[in-house]
Design an enzyme around this catalytic site. Structure first.
Site, PDB file in Angstrom:
ATOM      1  N   SER A   1     -11.217   5.083 -29.962  1.00 29.21           N
ATOM      2  CA  SER A   1     -11.902   6.329 -30.262  1.00 29.21           C
ATOM      3  C   SER A   1     -11.048   7.521 -29.833  1.00 29.21           C
ATOM      4  O   SER A   1     -10.844   8.467 -30.607  1.00 29.21           O
ATOM      5  CB  SER A   1     -13.257   6.343 -29.545  1.00 29.21           C
TER       6      SER A   1
ATOM      7  N   GLY B   1      -8.467   4.474  -5.727  1.00 32.89           N
ATOM      8  CA  GLY B   1      -9.210   3.247  -6.052  1.00 32.89           C
ATOM      9  C   GLY B   1     -10.684   3.296  -5.675  1.00 32.89           C
ATOM     10  O   GLY B   1     -11.086   4.018  -4.760  1.00 32.89           O
TER      11      GLY B   1
ATOM     12  N   ALA C   1       0.837  -1.200   0.000  1.00 30.28           N
ATOM     13  CA  ALA C   1       0.000   0.000   0.000  1.00 30.28           C
ATOM     14  C   ALA C   1       0.872   1.250   0.000  1.00 30.28           C
ATOM     15  O   ALA C   1       0.561   2.233  -0.665  1.00 30.28           O
ATOM     16  CB  ALA C   1      -0.913  -0.014   1.228  1.00 30.28           C
TER      17      ALA C   1
ATOM     18  N   THR D   1      -8.127   5.051   1.902  1.00 29.75           N
ATOM     19  CA  THR D   1      -6.895   5.599   2.476  1.00 29.75           C
ATOM     20  C   THR D   1      -6.971   7.113   2.669  1.00 29.75           C
ATOM     21  O   THR D   1      -6.508   7.654   3.673  1.00 29.75           O
ATOM     22  CB  THR D   1      -5.692   5.245   1.584  1.00 29.75           C
ATOM     23  N   ARG D   2      -7.580   7.798   1.694  1.00 34.64           N
ATOM     24  CA  ARG D   2      -7.630   9.262   1.807  1.00 34.64           C
ATOM     25  C   ARG D   2      -8.483   9.684   3.004  1.00 34.64           C
ATOM     26  O   ARG D   2      -8.216  10.688   3.640  1.00 34.64           O
ATOM     27  CB  ARG D   2      -8.175   9.860   0.511  1.00 34.64           C
TER      28      ARG D   2
ATOM     29  N   TYR E   1      -3.591  -2.712  15.792  1.00 35.97           N
ATOM     30  CA  TYR E   1      -2.821  -1.486  15.558  1.00 35.97           C
ATOM     31  C   TYR E   1      -3.208  -0.784  14.257  1.00 35.97           C
ATOM     32  O   TYR E   1      -2.714   0.284  13.944  1.00 35.97           O
ATOM     33  CB  TYR E   1      -1.315  -1.782  15.562  1.00 35.97           C
ATOM     34  N   ARG E   2      -4.100  -1.399  13.434  1.00 37.96           N
ATOM     35  CA  ARG E   2      -4.435  -0.761  12.174  1.00 37.96           C
ATOM     36  C   ARG E   2      -5.948  -0.648  12.010  1.00 37.96           C
ATOM     37  O   ARG E   2      -6.708  -1.140  12.836  1.00 37.96           O
ATOM     38  CB  ARG E   2      -3.804  -1.516  11.008  1.00 37.96           C
TER      39      ARG E   2
ATOM     40  N   THR F   1      -8.257   8.149 -32.217  1.00 35.22           N
ATOM     41  CA  THR F   1      -8.630   8.788 -33.488  1.00 35.22           C
ATOM     42  C   THR F   1      -8.912  10.282 -33.274  1.00 35.22           C
ATOM     43  O   THR F   1      -8.601  11.091 -34.130  1.00 35.22           O
ATOM     44  CB  THR F   1      -9.873   8.127 -34.137  1.00 35.22           C
TER      45      THR F   1
ATOM     46  N   CYS G   1     -11.161   2.108  -2.143  1.00 34.07           N
ATOM     47  CA  CYS G   1     -10.055   2.532  -1.286  1.00 34.07           C
ATOM     48  C   CYS G   1     -10.541   3.611  -0.327  1.00 34.07           C
ATOM     49  O   CYS G   1     -11.275   4.511  -0.734  1.00 34.07           O
ATOM     50  CB  CYS G   1      -8.977   3.098  -2.198  1.00 34.07           C
TER      51      CYS G   1
HETATM   52  P1  5GP Z   1      -9.959   0.658  -9.080  1.00 29.58           P
HETATM   53  O1  5GP Z   1      -9.613   0.244 -10.478  1.00 29.58           O
HETATM   54  O2  5GP Z   1     -10.925  -0.281  -8.436  1.00 29.58           O
HETATM   55  O3  5GP Z   1     -10.370   2.080  -8.989  1.00 29.58           O
HETATM   56  O4  5GP Z   1      -8.597   0.576  -8.247  1.00 29.58           O
HETATM   57  C1  5GP Z   1      -7.879  -0.623  -8.097  1.00 29.58           C
HETATM   58  C2  5GP Z   1      -6.693  -0.366  -7.206  1.00 29.58           C
HETATM   59  O5  5GP Z   1      -7.104   0.042  -5.896  1.00 29.58           O
HETATM   60  C3  5GP Z   1      -5.830  -1.587  -6.926  1.00 29.58           C
HETATM   61  O6  5GP Z   1      -4.991  -1.936  -7.979  1.00 29.58           O
HETATM   62  C4  5GP Z   1      -5.065  -1.144  -5.696  1.00 29.58           C
HETATM   63  O7  5GP Z   1      -3.961  -0.341  -6.018  1.00 29.58           O
HETATM   64  C5  5GP Z   1      -6.064  -0.273  -4.958  1.00 29.58           C
HETATM   65  N1  5GP Z   1      -6.682  -1.000  -3.837  1.00 29.58           N
HETATM   66  C6  5GP Z   1      -7.228  -2.236  -3.820  1.00 29.58           C
HETATM   67  N2  5GP Z   1      -7.723  -2.545  -2.612  1.00 29.58           N
HETATM   68  C7  5GP Z   1      -7.481  -1.479  -1.830  1.00 29.58           C
HETATM   69  C8  5GP Z   1      -7.754  -1.192  -0.459  1.00 29.58           C
HETATM   70  O8  5GP Z   1      -8.344  -1.961   0.300  1.00 29.58           O
HETATM   71  N3  5GP Z   1      -7.309   0.001  -0.003  1.00 29.58           N
HETATM   72  C9  5GP Z   1      -6.642   0.884  -0.802  1.00 29.58           C
HETATM   73  N4  5GP Z   1      -6.200   2.015  -0.265  1.00 29.58           N
HETATM   74  N5  5GP Z   1      -6.413   0.676  -2.101  1.00 29.58           N
HETATM   75  C10 5GP Z   1      -6.827  -0.509  -2.611  1.00 29.58           C
END
Ligand code: 5GP
Length: 367
Positions: free
Chosen positions: A336, A205, A153, A210-211, A307-308, A339, A208
């Site tokens: 597309s 993602g 990650a 994380t943000r 811890y996470r 072109t 995701c």
């Molecule tokens: P998507 O194509 O679905 O927008 O993004 C896929 C990507 O999201 C994956 O290749 C990986 O880098 C990221 N990703 C997958 N699972 C997780 C997650 O649980 N947390 C976070 N932060 N990113 C994820």
């Protein structure tokens, strides 16, 4: 690339003319996402989309391998990075980063049954000894697999760089993907330590969080632009990973300099994705979740460690049938886009792309 000038000018305006950070720890340069731009059309000599060549031949920096493929890769998530996907994507010369939870026996059976797909798959691992031992065992059992995807990650840790170096020393002729990062200096660091391709994306993602959980990230279009520039300067390549919601986003990623794109969510819900169909009130769904979600951690690590916290969502995606239709839709959109800017190959996209900053992408009248 036309964006840099435009974005630079916009940033200057926003930053009151200096374009330099005001406070010690704030970069005021505006960073952009796919939603912030459109691709400006250009005169073209192409008469039809069928004239566009999407396959590209890569020569990788360290492995010295040559690979011809359509540079579209399925994410190494246990929902979509499956052997079933690999059979279908391989038939279109597209790639799959296979998730790391298959056993060596399952890999051996896949290699025996689908030898033609092996050129289009990568074996994935994190940094744990168990993961790296499994990579050894898989490559022993399936010598035709030539690509390794080292995926964490947070690709900024020193330990990760050591792992990339260690794997490079052990596998000098395998193509190594390493990530994820979002800035130029870390792209360079990974390439200098043995990565052929750097995976770009923190936080974009579809599943995701994380943000939200960590407040960390970087808008994906700018990340792709900046990391591609850094990688190409060293003879490396980048994969724009995450945040691609439609073929237009994929075109923008290539226009920004991505050599490959990686997608998860776009391929969820299909037959080839893992998991059973869930039928409720006459509608069918398939489960899709982030690899850092509590669903994934419960499945593979016995739960979320104290811890996470979970950094991924779990969602039910409407069932979409065979993935081939989605692949063709994506490839059609890319042709597309090519072109419209007069690019006869995908590789040319980046040289022919000028982005325009926009405040609206779509006509919202019908939702
Ligand atoms: P998507 O194509 O679905 O927008 O993004 C896929 C990507 O999201 C994956 O290749 C990986 O880098 C990221 N990703 C997958 N699972 C997780 C997650 O649980 N947390 C976070 N932060 N990113 C994820």
């Amino acid at each position: 690339m036309g964006l840099r000038g435009a974005a630079g000018a916009a940033a200057l305006a926003l930053a009151g003319g200096s374009g330099v950070a005001f406070a010690t720890h704030i970069e005021t340069d505006v960073k952009l996402d796919f939603k912030d731009v459109l691709i400006r059309p250009k005169r073209s000599t192409l008469r039809s989309r069928s004239e566009v060549e999407l396959a590209r031949t890569f020569h990788f920096k360290h492995s010295k391998q040559q690979l011809t493929c359509v540079p579209l890769m399925v994410a190494n998530m246990d929902t979509v990075g499956t052997f079933e996907m690999a059979k279908c994507f391989g038939a279109h010369k597209c790639m799959v980063a296979i998730h790391k939870h298959y056993t060596v026996d399952e890999w051996a059976a896949f290699a025996r049954d689908s030898p033609e797909a092996l050129a289009y798959v990568a074996v994935s691992a994190g940094t744990s000894r168990a993961d790296l031992d499994k990579v050894d065992a898989v490559l022993n059992a399936c010598p035709d697999v030539r690509m390794i995807c080292l995926d964490v990650a947070n690709g900024y840790s020193e330990f990760f760089v050591h792992t990339v170096r260690e794997v490079r020393e052990k596998y000098p002729a395998h193509t190594i993907i390493a990530g994820n990062v979002v800035t130029n200096e870390m792209t360079e660091e990974l390439i200098l330590n043995g990565a052929d391709m750097v995976k770009v994306g923190i936080g974009p993602g579809s599943v995701c969080t994380t943000r939200k959980q960590a407040g960390v990230g970087y808008p994906q279009l700018s990340a792709t632009l900046e990391c591609a520039d850094a990688a190409h300067g060293l003879g490396g390549h980048v994969i724009a990973d995450g945040g691609i919601t439609c073929p237009g986003d994929a075109a923008k990623a290539f226009g920004a300099g991505a050599d490959f794109i990686m997608c998860g969510g776009m391929f969820a819900g299909h037959d080839e994705a893992a998991g059973e169909r869930i039928v409720r009130d006459g509608r069918a769904y398939k489960l899709f979740y982030g690899m850092s979600s509590s669903t994934a951690m419960s499945k593979h690590a016995g739960g979320v460690a104290e811890y996470r916290s979970s950094e991924g969502k779990t969602v039910e995606v409407p069932y979409k049938g065979p993935v081939a239709a989605t692949i063709l839709d994506l490839l059609g959109g890319l042709r597309s886009a090519c072109t419209y800017v007069g690019a006869s190959t995908l590789k040319e996209m980046r040289h022919r792309t000028t982005f325009v900053r926009v405040t609206q992408q779509l006509n919202p009248v019908f939702g």
